[in-house]
Each structure stands twice: as C-alpha cells, then as structure tokens.
Scaffold this active site. Structure first.
Site, PDB file in Angstrom:
ATOM      1  N   GLU A 141      -2.509  11.800   2.700  1.00 52.90           N
ATOM      2  CA  GLU A 141      -3.041  11.361   3.884  1.00 52.90           C
ATOM      3  C   GLU A 141      -2.860  12.520   5.020  1.00 52.90           C
ATOM      4  O   GLU A 141      -1.780  12.673   5.385  1.00 52.90           O
ATOM      5  CB  GLU A 141      -2.674   9.891   4.320  1.00 52.90           C
ATOM      6  CG  GLU A 141      -3.831   9.208   5.222  1.00 52.90           C
ATOM      7  CD  GLU A 141      -3.408   7.899   5.405  1.00 52.90           C
ATOM      8  OE1 GLU A 141      -2.317   7.372   5.142  1.00 52.90           O
ATOM      9  OE2 GLU A 141      -4.313   7.060   6.148  1.00 52.90           O
ATOM     10  N   GLU A 185       1.054  -1.165  -0.077  1.00 46.57           N
ATOM     11  CA  GLU A 185       0.047   0.004   0.141  1.00 46.57           C
ATOM     12  C   GLU A 185       0.825   1.153  -0.169  1.00 46.57           C
ATOM     13  O   GLU A 185       2.040   1.257   0.718  1.00 46.57           O
ATOM     14  CB  GLU A 185      -0.837   0.020   1.341  1.00 46.57           C
ATOM     15  CG  GLU A 185      -1.798   1.290   1.473  1.00 46.57           C
ATOM     16  CD  GLU A 185      -2.552   1.231   2.775  1.00 46.57           C
ATOM     17  OE1 GLU A 185      -2.936   0.279   3.235  1.00 46.57           O
ATOM     18  OE2 GLU A 185      -2.889   2.372   3.247  1.00 46.57           O
TER      19      GLU A 185
HETATM   20  C1  LIG Z   1     -10.019   5.038   3.508  1.00 45.51           C
HETATM   21  O1  LIG Z   1      -8.767   5.706   3.841  1.00 45.51           O
HETATM   22  C2  LIG Z   1      -8.106   5.517   4.984  1.00 45.51           C
HETATM   23  C3  LIG Z   1      -6.802   6.264   4.735  1.00 45.51           C
HETATM   24  O2  LIG Z   1      -5.933   5.971   3.733  1.00 45.51           O
HETATM   25  C4  LIG Z   1      -7.912   3.923   5.163  1.00 45.51           C
HETATM   26  O3  LIG Z   1      -7.163   3.625   6.033  1.00 45.51           O
HETATM   27  C5  LIG Z   1      -9.167   3.243   4.991  1.00 45.51           C
HETATM   28  O4  LIG Z   1      -8.845   2.007   5.271  1.00 45.51           O
HETATM   29  C6  LIG Z   1      -9.874   3.683   3.651  1.00 45.51           C
HETATM   30  N1  LIG Z   1     -11.127   3.013   3.879  1.00 45.51           N
HETATM   31  C7  LIG Z   1     -11.673   2.404   2.831  1.00 45.51           C
HETATM   32  C8  LIG Z   1     -13.033   1.662   3.017  1.00 45.51           C
HETATM   33  O5  LIG Z   1     -10.950   1.898   1.928  1.00 45.51           O
END
Ligand SMILES: *[C@@H]1O[C@H](CO)[C@@H](O)[C@H](O)[C@H]1NC(C)=O
Ligand SMILES: *[C@@H]1O[C@H](CO)[C@@H](O)[C@H](O)[C@H]1NC(C)=O
Ligand SMILES: *[C@@H]1O[C@H](CO)[C@@H](O)[C@H](O)[C@H]1NC(C)=O
Length: 319
Positions: free
Chosen positions: A144, A139
């Site tokens: 962020e 990832e």
């Molecule tokens: C949305 O973004 C956050 C930050 O990167 C991440 O940690 C989180 O898992 C995300 N939610 C989804 C559903 O992807």
C-alpha cells in the site's frame, strides 16, 4: 518399543515447542487466467471516497482493464478517457479472492509491476469475512502507498484491544502502535519499509519482486525481496512447499504480545485494488510534489495512468 518411543518423541517435540508450523504446502497457485477464475471483479463503491469507478467483470474484460495470458495477469485503470468532472471517477478494478485463508497460511506474490502515478492508491491486502463485519475479522495491508511517494507500508487494522510493541524483530520502521481502526482516523499499526525498491516507480524500474505474508496465532510477518537480490530458494522457485523459518528477519513483524491474533483475525479474503485520491492519496496530495489538485489531475490526464497497472506473475497461497 520403537514405535512407542517415536510416538513419545513426537509428542514431546509438539508440546515442547508449542509453535505454529513453519512449513506449508501449496493450497492454490494463481497464474494468468486463474486470477479471473479464483477472484471476483467487484463493481462496488469505494468506501474511502476515491475518484474511482470500479467496473464489473464484463467491462473490465472488454476494456482490457483485466488481461490474462498463460504467464501474466494484468489489472489496470482506464488510461484513455478524459473524465466529466460531474460524472463518475476513473474506471478501475477491484478483485476479491473467492477462497479465504486464515490462521496458519502464507501468501506469496510475484509481481513485475504495480500501479504508479500521481493520485494513485494501489493496494494488495486481505480482509476478514469479505469485509462484511469490518474491522472485527481484521485487515492486513501487504502492499500500500500513494502518489508515487516513499516506500511501501504494511499495516494491520483491527477492532479495539490490539497493540504492537515498539521494539521488535523487523527491518522496517514501526509507526503507530495501536491497530484499532477507531484510533487516529484508522491509521492502523503500520510498518514503513526502508527499501526504496518496495513501492511505485522504483519497484517497477527494478522489475518488481516478491511479497510474502505469513499469518499464524503467534505473529503476522511481511517480507519483501526485490528482483535481482538474494531470495529464499523456495520463494524464487515457486516451490510447492515452503519453510518460512529460512526466510530471515521480516520487514514487518506483528507479534501477539498484546494482541490475540486468533480473535482479531478471521479467515481472510485477498483483495487487489487501485483507487485514486480519496481519504489517503487525496489528503496528502498537496505535499506529494504532484501537479494541480488530485481530482483535476485524475480527471484530465488519462495518459498519465498508462502505468497504473498491476502485473502478477503468480500468487501462491500455502496452508
Ligand atoms: C481500495 O484500497 C484502499 C487501500 O487499501 C482501501 O482503503 C479502499 O477501501 C479500497 N477500496 C475498496 C472499494 O475496497
Ligand atoms: C491488453 O493489455 C495487455 C496487458 O497490458 C496488452 O499486452 C495488450 O496489448 C492489450 N490489448 C489490447 C487490445 O490493447
Ligand atoms: C500468543 O500465542 C501463544 C502461542 O500460540 C499463546 O499461548 C498466547 O496466549 C498468545 N498471546 C495472546 C495475547 O494471545
């Protein structure tokens, strides 16, 4: 023989440098409606426990949570509804690219605006294999941050066996060295940006800017150029070919010194999402200077989320 010498010269150059190409050509360029054609709106649960309700594509369109013009693409959260504390979280969107971009690719995003507000946790990031075998395919968090606080963070999250050297050629400040998601509550190996214009309200009041990420077998680099500053001409002109060797020292540099990037990073899907509270924004909310508690604030103050939106001018993928 002329032809023979050109061949031997090029073989010599290729094998002498053994470097990944720094020149790339455009693979996809997403502008306006292309985001809706090239990405899938995902109504899934937030694995990080946010006070969010990711809606489907039809609801996103009818509630204007996604909006495309010929020049802009906007993705936002609901900013009119007071939430039932016992009901679902605030409506928002999560978009995932249909295409994947692997080793030897570059993404350049030109944004006017990113979500801001107490309780917000916006992210522009990539994940291997649609996240299905997370974290084995890696990832890469490009944009962020949480609760309007501080600057941007660029972070890698991987399976075990990937660490970053303390000292490296970057303008940002290295945080934890171990990228392993199992270490320290999935903090990852992050780099904190030093430019206040890289995140939140300060990014927005400056008119946004460009974020770029290059993924090769040798390194991952993240750059940021605020609007109105000196920007490489192939970036500012949205050129069909780019040369990342001319882009200068990145803000975040993740070399392959103690991390095989080719084995920790598979083909990546791009994700754009906006959640609220949850594991990060919720955990640090009490020290953010924001009022009330995170969940109560998100439930009761819809008008405070009018600026909780991404506004992309373009997203260009190069390979
Ligand atoms: C949305 O973004 C956050 C930050 O990167 C991440 O940690 C989180 O898992 C995300 N939610 C989804 C559903 O992807
Ligand atoms: C939908 O959102 C766009 C972008 O924020 C905005 O310009 C437009 O006025 C909105 N449309 C409606 C009907 O609210
Ligand atoms: C780093 O990349 C170089 C060149 O691509 C490669 O030879 C080396 O084995 C890589 N190192 C690791 C630890 O993967």
């Amino acid at each position: 023989m002329a032809i023979y010498s050109i061949w031997s010269l090029s073989f010599f150059l290729v094998f002498a440098s053994m470097a990944w190409a720094a020149t790339y050509t455009v693979s996809e360029k997403y502008v306006g409606q292309d985001f809706l054609n090239g990405f899938t709106v995902q109504n899934i649960a937030d694995p990080t426990h946010g006070r969010v309700n990711y809606v489907n594509a039809a609801t996103a369109a009818s509630d204007n949570l996604t909006f495309a013009s010929s020049t802009n693409f906007v993705a936002r959260a609901d900013f009119t509804t007071v939430l039932d504390p016992n009901g679902p979280g605030r409506n928002s969107v999560r978009l995932m690219s249909n295409k994947q971009y692997g080793i030897s690719s570059v993404l350049v995003a030109n944004l006017n605006h990113m979500p801001e507000g107490c309780g917000t946790w916006p992210a522009f990031w990539t994940v291997g294999d649609q996240g299905d075998d997370w974290p084995n395919s890696g990832e890469i968090d490009i944009i962020e941050g949480v609760n309007n606080v501080g600057t941007n963070q660029g972070t890698l999250h991987t399976s075990p066996g990937c660490t970053m050297p303390a000292s490296r050629a970057e303008t940002g400040t290295a945080l934890q060295s171990d990228c392993d998601t199992a270490v320290n509550g999935n903090a990852g190996c992050g780099v904190s940006f030093n430019d206040a214009r890289s995140f939140g309200p300060t990014f927005n009041s400056n008119g946004g800017g460009w974020y770029a990420m290059e993924l090769t077998g040798d390194f991952i680099k993240i750059w940021f150029w605020p609007r109105g500053t000196s920007v490489p001409s192939d970036v500012s002109s949205d050129s069909s070919s780019i040369d990342t060797d001319n882009w200068g020292t990145p803000v975040a540099y993740f070399p392959n010194t103690s991390c095989s990037l080719t084995s920790h990073f598979g083909p990546q899907n791009i994700i754009i999402n906006l959640t609220f509270c949850g594991d990060w924004a919720g955990a640090v909310y009490p020290s953010s200077g924001c009022p009330s508690t995170c969940v109560d604030y998100v439930n009761n103050n819809p008008a405070e989320f009018e600026n909780a939106y991404f506004d992309f001018l373009s997203l260009t993928a190069y390979t």
